[in-house]
Design an enzyme around this catalytic site. Structure first.
Site, PDB file in Angstrom:
ATOM      1  N   GLY A 264       0.836  -1.191   0.000  1.00  0.00           N
ATOM      2  CA  GLY A 264       0.000   0.000   0.000  1.00  0.00           C
ATOM      3  C   GLY A 264       0.869   1.238   0.000  1.00  0.00           C
ATOM      4  O   GLY A 264       2.085   1.157  -0.115  1.00  0.00           O
ATOM      5  N   LYS A 265       0.198   2.369   0.125  1.00  0.00           N
ATOM      6  CA  LYS A 265       0.936   3.628   0.141  1.00  0.00           C
ATOM      7  C   LYS A 265       1.725   3.760   1.432  1.00  0.00           C
ATOM      8  O   LYS A 265       2.788   4.328   1.479  1.00  0.00           O
ATOM      9  CB  LYS A 265      -0.038   4.812   0.016  1.00  0.00           C
ATOM     10  N   LYS A 292       3.303  -6.434   9.104  1.00  0.00           N
ATOM     11  CA  LYS A 292       2.998  -5.133   8.505  1.00  0.00           C
ATOM     12  C   LYS A 292       4.199  -4.215   8.705  1.00  0.00           C
ATOM     13  O   LYS A 292       4.568  -3.899   9.835  1.00  0.00           O
ATOM     14  CB  LYS A 292       1.744  -4.540   9.146  1.00  0.00           C
ATOM     15  N   ASP A 408     -11.126   4.533   9.476  1.00  0.00           N
ATOM     16  CA  ASP A 408     -10.909   4.162   8.064  1.00  0.00           C
ATOM     17  C   ASP A 408     -11.703   2.900   7.782  1.00  0.00           C
ATOM     18  O   ASP A 408     -11.243   1.981   7.117  1.00  0.00           O
ATOM     19  CB  ASP A 408      -9.416   3.939   7.794  1.00  0.00           C
TER      20      ASP A 408
HETATM   21  P1  ADP Z   1      -2.940  -0.411   4.493  1.00  0.00           P
HETATM   22  O1  ADP Z   1      -2.712   0.753   5.394  1.00  0.00           O
HETATM   23  O2  ADP Z   1      -1.871  -0.581   3.477  1.00  0.00           O
HETATM   24  O3  ADP Z   1      -4.323  -0.460   3.926  1.00  0.00           O
HETATM   25  P2  ADP Z   1      -3.733  -2.830   5.890  1.00  0.00           P
HETATM   26  O4  ADP Z   1      -3.521  -3.090   7.337  1.00  0.00           O
HETATM   27  O5  ADP Z   1      -5.123  -2.556   5.449  1.00  0.00           O
HETATM   28  O6  ADP Z   1      -2.739  -1.678   5.461  1.00  0.00           O
HETATM   29  O7  ADP Z   1      -3.167  -4.065   5.092  1.00  0.00           O
HETATM   30  C1  ADP Z   1      -3.183  -4.129   3.691  1.00  0.00           C
HETATM   31  C2  ADP Z   1      -3.723  -5.465   3.213  1.00  0.00           C
HETATM   32  O8  ADP Z   1      -2.932  -6.514   3.732  1.00  0.00           O
HETATM   33  C3  ADP Z   1      -5.115  -5.738   3.698  1.00  0.00           C
HETATM   34  O9  ADP Z   1      -6.071  -5.241   2.820  1.00  0.00           O
HETATM   35  C4  ADP Z   1      -5.174  -7.244   3.759  1.00  0.00           C
HETATM   36  O10 ADP Z   1      -5.487  -7.776   2.500  1.00  0.00           O
HETATM   37  C5  ADP Z   1      -3.742  -7.609   4.103  1.00  0.00           C
HETATM   38  N1  ADP Z   1      -3.609  -7.832   5.545  1.00  0.00           N
HETATM   39  C6  ADP Z   1      -3.235  -6.932   6.497  1.00  0.00           C
HETATM   40  N2  ADP Z   1      -3.194  -7.501   7.700  1.00  0.00           N
HETATM   41  C7  ADP Z   1      -3.562  -8.784   7.542  1.00  0.00           C
HETATM   42  C8  ADP Z   1      -3.710  -9.918   8.419  1.00  0.00           C
HETATM   43  N3  ADP Z   1      -3.476  -9.812   9.726  1.00  0.00           N
HETATM   44  N4  ADP Z   1      -4.084 -11.083   7.875  1.00  0.00           N
HETATM   45  C9  ADP Z   1      -4.302 -11.208   6.558  1.00  0.00           C
HETATM   46  N5  ADP Z   1      -4.181 -10.194   5.690  1.00  0.00           N
HETATM   47  C10 ADP Z   1      -3.803  -9.004   6.148  1.00  0.00           C
HETATM   48 MN    MN Z   2      -6.171  -1.000   4.534  1.00  0.00          MN
END
Ligand code: ADP
Ligand code: MN
Length: 519
Positions: A264-265, A292, A408
């Site tokens: 992501g960004k 993450k 969000d």
């Molecule tokens: P961003 O700020 O980039 O949106 P996210 O926390 O939403 O960060 O994570 C981006 C993507 O990574 C999510 O849309 C999901 O598909 C995947 N993701 C994040 N955390 C998890 C997790 N604990 N288990 C499975 N997939 C995850």
């Molecule tokens: Mn997200």
């Protein structure tokens, strides 16, 4: 300049301090050898070790291990682990060098009023520093010696003073000083020395030439920067983050990092298989983890300042931090928020560990396949309705039990797994008393309400009803505009209260409880 026991430090002694020291890493990427810097780098060391172990025991055929990692190829094993090792050594070396430099700087300056900074000769820039000394905030302990007074402006009429003492805007001295002060407007990377703090007078000609040069430099550095950004995206994470990940694998906490789930960004998310817990309170590592990595490139985070800057939990710390630490704070925030949600029993990832800007949590999904987002999954109308009521309930729990607003919330940050909705991505979540907390909540309600209404859930409340159902604020306005105005009025009232009575609003019942209407 070698007044202190530089000789005591083994490596830097030979080259002496300062810029004479070669800038490039002596082991830097070998020319010609195309280094794949993908995840394979992180994993290959692990794989190499596995292979070695297996060879030694000869218990399993080596080929079995190769088949395990989808990203690992036989040929890059040696180069990438060497690279990693070299990077670790280099970083260690740079740190020692800087420590020595700091000692020298201190000795050199003594307690003289005027001090000379060796800052520019450092190997590891303060912002990049990963050392634990970094925890002592260098910004606080340094004054800014280069702050120039704003140049006195000449009024519209073009001159100041009277009679013989008239000074026009073309006066050479005034102009020169002004030009010197204007150098401040050049790009920060443009080295103007410490002339700004002195009474330097630059002639117009020199200034203009300098300005021209500064602009072309800026453009050049922008181009270079773009290139760098690009290659970072290719590598997914920077070397220091790779090192952090490598250490997690090396310690056995993670078994393997298999690949990237999302870029992501603001973050990159990886999938990993959990390993054994490393002595820390015998915490059980989930069989599958999501890692993450909060991006340490700062640009994207600037517009998110408002979430954290006004969050009283982080307020005192915010102003004292450098950008790198602010990003760590995002990771920290996500961890705290997930923990609150976990405690309230809301389905969400479970925190495993936080290391700097890297958050490891349980993986929502199975066999490396992340659970689909609500926006991507086709639910039966029955499941859709079930999902709606669950989301409504979770929003209420989040507000009442966790004292949080997601901020969000949408079909992008809700995953469908094991027949229910899981909430993720809570680094930006705030408490309802945040100066914009209720506006964020209203936005969340709008997203949720629209998604489920479009998805055919006839029972779904509209955004205003949903807002009231979550917050119990019972705002009665029946147009969108009026409703929003009331929300903002409430926020303002809350802010005024905070201003008058200190951090916490005592108008709200209990400690840190959500605001109530009609106070
Ligand atoms: P961003 O700020 O980039 O949106 P996210 O926390 O939403 O960060 O994570 C981006 C993507 O990574 C999510 O849309 C999901 O598909 C995947 N993701 C994040 N955390 C998890 C997790 N604990 N288990 C499975 N997939 C995850
Ligand atoms: Mn997200």
């Amino acid at each position: 300049m070698d007044p202190v026991g530089v000789a005591a430090a083994p490596a830097p002694a030979e080259a002496g301090p300062g810029p004479a020291w070669p800038r490039k890493c002596p082991w830097g990427a070998a020319k010609g050898a195309p280094l794949s810097c993908s995840l394979a780098d992180v994993m290959s060391e692990q794989l190499a070790k596995e292979l070695q172990l297996e060879e030694e025991s000869a218990a399993f055929p080596a080929a079995a291990a190769v088949a395990e990692g989808p990203f690992v190829t036989g040929e890059n094993i040696d180069t990438s682990s060497d690279l990693m090792l070299a990077q670790m050594l280099q970083m260690e070396f740079d740190r020692e060098y800087d420590a020595q430099l700091r000692r020298e700087e201190k000795k050199f300056n003594g307690d003289s009023k005027v001090s000379i900074s060796f800052e520019n000769y450092r190997k590891v820039h303060p912002f990049d520093s990963d050392s634990s000394e970094d925890e002592v905030d260098w910004q606080d302990t340094r004054h800014d010696p280069y702050r120039a007074d704003k140049p006195t402006t000449t009024p519209k009429k073009g001159f100041i003073g009277k009679g013989k003492d008239i000074t026009t805007k073309h006066d050479e001295v005034v102009c020169g000083r002004k030009n010197t002060a204007r150098m401040e407007n050049f790009a920060p990377e443009f080295q103007v020395g410490d002339g700004i703090g002195m009474d330097l007078k630059l002639s117009n000609q020199v200034f203009n030439a300098l300005k021209q040069h500064a602009y072309s430099e800026e453009r050049r550095s922008a181009r270079l920067h773009e290139k760098k950004e690009h290659s970072t995206a290719e590598k997914a994470v920077d070397p220091k983050t790779r090192l952090l990940l490598y250490k997690m694998v090396n310690s056995g906490m993670l078994e393997t990092i298999t690949g990237c789930i999302s870029t992501g960004k603001e973050s990159v998310v990886f999938h990993a298989y959990g390993g054994k817990s490393t002595n820390e309170e015998d915490k059980v590592i989930p069989p599958e983890c999501a890692i993450k990595v909060f991006k340490t490139t700062l640009n994207e985070f600037k517009n998110r300042d408002k979430y954290i800057k006004d969050d009283y939990r982080f307020k005192d710390r915010f102003s004292k931090l450098n950008p790198r630490k602010i990003i760590r704070m995002w990771a920290e925030k996500e961890m705290h928020n997930l923990t609150r949600m976990q405690n309230a029993g809301i389905p969400c990832p479970q925190v495993v560990i936080l290391k700097k800007h890297v958050l490891v949590m349980s993986f929502i999904g199975q066999d490396q396949a992340p659970a689909p987002k609500l926006k991507d999954v086709k639910l039966s109308s029955e499941d859709m309705k079930k999902a709606y009521y669950q989301v409504l309930h979770m929003m209420q729990q989040l507000y009442k039990e966790c004292n949080l607003v997601h901020a969000d919330l949408s079909e992008y940050n809700m995953l469908w797994h094991e027949g229910k909705v899981w909430l993720i991505d809570v680094s930006q979540s705030v408490e309802p008393t945040h100066p914009h907390g209720l506006e964020f909540l209203f936005r969340d309600c709008r997203n949720v309400s629209q998604f489920f209404q479009k998805g055919g859930v006839t029972e779904a409340l509209n955004e205003r009803e949903l807002f009231n159902a979550v917050s119990n604020l019972n705002i009665t306005a029946d147009t969108e505009v009026d409703f929003q105005a009331e929300i903002e009025a409430l926020e303002k009232m809350n802010e005024d209260h905070v201003q008058k009575h200190g951090k916490k609003a005592s108008a709200f019942p209990g400690d840190g409880d959500p605001p109530v209407c009609g106070e």
